[in-house]
Design an enzyme around this catalytic site. Sequence first.
Site, PDB file in Angstrom:
ATOM      1  N   TYR A   1       0.877  -1.273   0.031  1.00 15.49           N
ATOM      2  CA  TYR A   1      -0.019   0.065  -0.146  1.00 15.49           C
ATOM      3  C   TYR A   1       0.881   1.298   0.055  1.00 15.49           C
ATOM      4  O   TYR A   1       1.816   1.525   0.969  1.00 15.49           O
ATOM      5  CB  TYR A   1      -0.954  -0.098   1.393  1.00 15.49           C
ATOM      6  CG  TYR A   1      -1.704   1.276   1.374  1.00 15.49           C
ATOM      7  CD1 TYR A   1      -3.036   1.376   0.913  1.00 15.49           C
ATOM      8  CD2 TYR A   1      -1.125   2.447   2.033  1.00 15.49           C
ATOM      9  CE1 TYR A   1      -3.734   2.451   1.377  1.00 15.49           C
ATOM     10  CE2 TYR A   1      -2.022   3.575   2.372  1.00 15.49           C
ATOM     11  CZ  TYR A   1      -3.152   3.635   1.878  1.00 15.49           C
ATOM     12  OH  TYR A   1      -3.976   4.701   2.164  1.00 15.49           O
TER      13      TYR A   1
ATOM     14  N   GLU B   1      -3.669   7.430  -4.075  1.00 16.48           N
ATOM     15  CA  GLU B   1      -3.400   5.985  -3.346  1.00 16.48           C
ATOM     16  C   GLU B   1      -3.141   5.068  -4.204  1.00 16.48           C
ATOM     17  O   GLU B   1      -3.974   4.891  -5.325  1.00 16.48           O
ATOM     18  CB  GLU B   1      -4.568   5.928  -2.421  1.00 16.48           C
ATOM     19  CG  GLU B   1      -4.630   4.592  -1.722  1.00 16.48           C
ATOM     20  CD  GLU B   1      -5.979   4.413  -1.022  1.00 16.48           C
ATOM     21  OE1 GLU B   1      -6.124   4.737  -0.008  1.00 16.48           O
ATOM     22  OE2 GLU B   1      -7.121   3.893  -1.494  1.00 16.48           O
TER      23      GLU B   1
END
Lengths: 304, 403
Positions: free
Chosen positions: B119, B207
């Site tokens: 992530y 993101e």
Amino acid sequence: MSILVDRSTRVICQGITGGAGSFHTDQCLLYGTQFVGGVTPKKGGMMWKGEKSGRELPVFNTVAEAVRATGATASMVFVPPAGAADAIMEAADAGIRLIVAITEGIPVLDMAKAKRFLKSFPGVRLIGPNCPGIITPGQCKIGIMPGPIHKPCGPNERGVGVISRSGTLTYEAVFQLTALGLPQTTCVGIGGDPVIGTTQIELLELFENDPQTEAILLIGEIGGTAEEQAAEYVARHVKKPVAAFIAGQTAPPGKRMGHAGAIISGGSGKAQDKIAALQKAGIEVAPTPADMGLAVQKALAKKK
Amino acid sequence: MKVHEYQAKELLAAAGAPIPRHIVCKTVQDVATAFDQLAEGRGVMVKAQIHAGGRGAGQLVGYPEKLGGVKFCATQEKARAVAEAMLQHPLKTLQTGPQGQPVRTLLVQADAEPAQEFYVAVVFDRSQGVPLLMASAAGGMDIEKVAHETPEKILKVPFAPETGLLPFQARRMAYELGFTPEQAPVAEKIMLALAQVYLQKDATLAEVNPLAVTKTGAVVVLDAKIDFDDNALFRHPDIAALRDEGEENPAEVRAAKAHLNFIQLDGTIGCLVNGAGLAMATMDIINYHGQAKGVGPANFLDVGGSVTPQGAVEAFRIILSDPKVKGILVNVFGGIASCATIAEALVKAGKEVGFRVPVVVRLEGNEVEKARAILAAAAADLPTLKSAPDLTSAAKMIVELSQ
């Protein structure tokens, strides 16, 4: 006493020839604020005239010029969003000590850079942006709040200091305080954006050290963790009675509730967490927005 | 403002991040053609493009089998069947609400089966006032859960908005996440691209989840999400052009056009308020007095600083377009403007729109007595309109009248 502004504060308006800047400079003059000039690039040399007050003020092209000519120490910023961060930095660079930025809708990254720029000017304070401004009732109003709802402190009388992230909700709170006979020392709208100049903690410290301020009302809302930090500060450093209200208990996560900074994201910024932190710090939290004045009364009674 | 996955990926690719080859499709036929171009004997991923997250774990509403918004298809026949199902059924995820969101666009992506998932994101750190690169080797899953349960698994690097993320910061992050020396330079490239798009295009969130190391060893952006600062769109016409109004609540789109701040909620009491803080507080007080009776706010609505007849007309129309609404609470603090002007605007709007439900008006501030007289005089024309003396009684009245 009061904090930050009083009847001796000399103020200019950046964006004085625009509709809102002109209207509110006029309103502030009617309230008694010592406005000494205004700034609008390309309009330097003209005289601005207030529609209702009939007062005239000189307009300058730059803040530096205005400061040299008028000795102003405070500025009210009404410059539109695209140029507002630049206007704030210009004011700091020109020697303005207190910058009150009313403008709503400034890009977050512009404000992040402006706030970092201000760090090289110790002693310069920014209030806002996206705020109603600051008022010391009966003495000085720099902003868009309605003057008559406030109650000035009489000689030897103590009052309530108000800190708020919101506009009309602050007026609501002040209205309740005045109706209960509680005068205010200074009311500061700190702004509803994610990046603001003056924080709740800085103002708590100023009010704690102001002998005329007897109690503090803190009006917060969802988004960020400023209220949690303020609660911790109160628990450690504030001896005066503090009351609070947090707006947005029914706000859904992930949605921006009008103010750019009012958003619950990544599980943080919830009203419930803020209320719990404030209560843990011994702060009297109003259950509804109709009880803000009463919460101050209760906080005062508890400390006596 | 939100954009679709494919738009976010294309922005990152333009900034130098590797993404799997993909084709944006609107029809089943498009998907079949895309399959032929991208399958390379293995197959493709078909991904529904909606703004809500949690697509993979979602479910197509009304579709008899278990099928979410992300599906691997080994054959063209399978890709066609999946595409048809997705285009015909709304997709329900944890973020959409029970009715789901219609799917109008599909992304067909070359197979890039992940062996490892990371992530990485750039967010704004409000307490420091700077952007922050956040990363975790526990990618692919719900990052909020990781942050909550094992915060030590999330690495954070704040960076200056003036200089952007520096190459050494990205490099250090890549090695700390455990990328091999072969993979690290590509991971760095992806992090630098994220930060670049974030700063240059005024994002509020950028993101990549997951950033994948595929079974063939490639390091790629497998899924991406970027939200933009609405206040900065004026200087990014290219980003503003990516807006997909079909993904937004129609009432909210309509309100935005009238410069009203409106957000749809689940309750039955419509609210019309001036100022965002007071609008939130008004929702809260309705809930406070109504909760026990199952009554709550139907919307957030901030009409701004001044109340005009035109603004009030549009505001009432938007509130009343929600069939759930059984009552409306108007709460206006008249600051510098006279309450009388506001009362006149409300009466004019009421006559034009027609109130099918009870409306309770609470005005306070400048010239409030005059305003109450104006509202009282309009009683014959607007029988459902009532004036309340204060905020608490206004909230109690509307809860009562709506039942």
